[in-house]
Write a protein that holds these residues in place. Sequence first.
Motif, PDB file in Angstrom:
ATOM      1  N   PHE A  83      17.527 -17.657   2.230  1.00  0.00           N
ATOM      2  CA  PHE A  83      17.197 -18.025   0.856  1.00  0.00           C
ATOM      3  C   PHE A  83      15.773 -17.579   0.509  1.00  0.00           C
ATOM      4  O   PHE A  83      15.517 -17.027  -0.571  1.00  0.00           O
ATOM      5  N   GLU A  84      14.841 -17.794   1.422  1.00  0.00           N
ATOM      6  CA  GLU A  84      13.452 -17.376   1.208  1.00  0.00           C
ATOM      7  C   GLU A  84      13.354 -15.854   1.156  1.00  0.00           C
ATOM      8  O   GLU A  84      12.647 -15.287   0.314  1.00  0.00           O
ATOM      9  N   ALA A  85      14.051 -15.179   2.082  1.00  0.00           N
ATOM     10  CA  ALA A  85      13.992 -13.718   2.130  1.00  0.00           C
ATOM     11  C   ALA A  85      14.558 -13.092   0.857  1.00  0.00           C
ATOM     12  O   ALA A  85      14.160 -11.979   0.468  1.00  0.00           O
ATOM     13  N   LEU A  86      15.453 -13.801   0.205  1.00  0.00           N
ATOM     14  CA  LEU A  86      16.059 -13.321  -1.033  1.00  0.00           C
ATOM     15  C   LEU A  86      15.366 -13.914  -2.249  1.00  0.00           C
ATOM     16  O   LEU A  86      15.934 -13.996  -3.343  1.00  0.00           O
ATOM     17  N   HIS A  87      14.109 -14.338  -2.047  1.00  0.00           N
ATOM     18  CA  HIS A  87      13.240 -14.843  -3.109  1.00  0.00           C
ATOM     19  C   HIS A  87      13.843 -16.036  -3.839  1.00  0.00           C
ATOM     20  O   HIS A  87      13.725 -16.169  -5.053  1.00  0.00           O
ATOM     21  N   ARG A  88      14.519 -16.893  -3.071  1.00  0.00           N
ATOM     22  CA  ARG A  88      15.066 -18.150  -3.583  1.00  0.00           C
ATOM     23  C   ARG A  88      15.937 -17.919  -4.831  1.00  0.00           C
ATOM     24  O   ARG A  88      15.921 -18.702  -5.779  1.00  0.00           O
ATOM     25  N   THR A  89      16.691 -16.831  -4.796  1.00  0.00           N
ATOM     26  CA  THR A  89      17.557 -16.460  -5.915  1.00  0.00           C
ATOM     27  C   THR A  89      18.997 -16.850  -5.584  1.00  0.00           C
ATOM     28  O   THR A  89      19.618 -16.247  -4.702  1.00  0.00           O
ATOM     29  N   PRO A  90      19.563 -17.850  -6.259  1.00  0.00           N
ATOM     30  CA  PRO A  90      20.907 -18.339  -5.919  1.00  0.00           C
ATOM     31  C   PRO A  90      21.985 -17.261  -5.914  1.00  0.00           C
ATOM     32  O   PRO A  90      22.843 -17.248  -5.040  1.00  0.00           O
ATOM     33  N   GLU A  91      21.962 -16.372  -6.895  1.00  0.00           N
ATOM     34  CA  GLU A  91      22.997 -15.340  -6.948  1.00  0.00           C
ATOM     35  C   GLU A  91      22.940 -14.436  -5.716  1.00  0.00           C
ATOM     36  O   GLU A  91      23.967 -14.084  -5.137  1.00  0.00           O
ATOM     37  N   PHE A  92      21.735 -14.075  -5.288  1.00  0.00           N
ATOM     38  CA  PHE A  92      21.603 -13.232  -4.102  1.00  0.00           C
ATOM     39  C   PHE A  92      22.006 -13.985  -2.841  1.00  0.00           C
ATOM     40  O   PHE A  92      22.598 -13.412  -1.922  1.00  0.00           O
ATOM     41  N   PHE A  93      21.694 -15.267  -2.802  1.00  0.00           N
ATOM     42  CA  PHE A  93      22.056 -16.076  -1.635  1.00  0.00           C
ATOM     43  C   PHE A  93      23.578 -16.161  -1.502  1.00  0.00           C
ATOM     44  O   PHE A  93      24.125 -16.093  -0.387  1.00  0.00           O
ATOM     45  N   LYS A  94      24.281 -16.285  -2.617  1.00  0.00           N
ATOM     46  CA  LYS A  94      25.743 -16.322  -2.565  1.00  0.00           C
ATOM     47  C   LYS A  94      26.306 -14.994  -2.081  1.00  0.00           C
ATOM     48  O   LYS A  94      27.326 -14.947  -1.389  1.00  0.00           O
TER      49      LYS A  94
END
Length: 389
Positions: free
Chosen positions: A246-257
């Motif tokens: 989540f942190e590596a993806l800049h706390r972006t929900p769409e990217f985390f999914k």
Amino acid sequence: MRIHEKTAVDAWHFARPKLAEAYLNAFALGLTAARGLFARRRMGKTEFLCKDLLPAAVEKEYLVAYTNLWDTSTPDIAIVSALAQALEPRGFRAVMTALGKPVKKLKASAKLPGLAEGSIEADLAQLDADSAATMREVLRQLDRQKKPLILVIDEAQVLAKEVHSVFAHALRAALDIRKDRIKVVFAGSSETTLRDMFARSSEPFYNWAPLEPFPLLGDEFVAFTVELTNSLARNTLTLTDGKRAFEALHRTPEFFKRFIERFVLYQLEGVDAALEHTKATVFSDQHFLRQWTGSGAADRAVLILVASGDSDLHSVAGLRYLSTLAGSPTTPSTVSHALRRLQDGNVVTRLERGRYRIEDEAYAEWIRQTTAGHLREALAEKPRAKSKR
């Protein structure tokens, strides 16, 4: 968009009923009839509005109307159509009849959502839905409804464009006299433009709604998603790894999914492989290359500096830095014009005086990765100015 009392269940949706309740309670107090919410794109704002706020409003006996202006050149038609879809069939028929085009095929017991997709918008377009007369008639029919209405305008910053000024003024006037019956949520991804909408005296919606940041998803969302993932996946995803991704993806929900999807589908490759694949996908979009090459040298220089976290744009050191990046002398006027273009295009937002941020974090990361070499060369030309994050 019509919100039903019974909607399809999205197992991956992280429900936020308390937040929805808080917004509705604020409207119920009667102290305000509108509010503005901003958050960068892909942060879960639209999902919350459609899957939490509006269904909760239906439960509280509101009529609801939703429209997203992101990809439309006719926000007038989009908004009037959304309002029309909030009507029961009888009210919609009355609108069309009053405007000189009765609807003969619509049965009294029919449900508007059962109509063909876009049919209401098509009908209104034929009747010149951008006219004040059409909007007034739709609102007149809404006035006759027993229930109050909540109107959600997503990506509302589109209304700030000069070309839509006449309609925006008409909408403001129409909503002004209906504050007791129509509550409005202005949501958007451009903080700068939304602030201008409500803070500039020349704007139609000046001082019409308080503006606040949309509460972002965090560790609770990650824990919920990880738990659901582990109920489906053979290999376990630890909460620690979930938070790291989540942190590596800049706390972006769409990217985390997207990371979760990759992990579930390719479990044998492991967490790190899923994360690297996701980063390569979301931060390497060909769209960014087209956007980048379509920008001028001065704009690109400003973007490199802002993406690096440095907002030292107008100082002597900053101008020298930008000149190196642009390949030509850069003046304060050059920087100001570049910033104005980037803000008008919703590419960059101003956080406060002298501090800027790229609206789309995916684009910012793409710039950081793509221009790392240019950045090192520019840094070699002079000492780095103190960063402001």
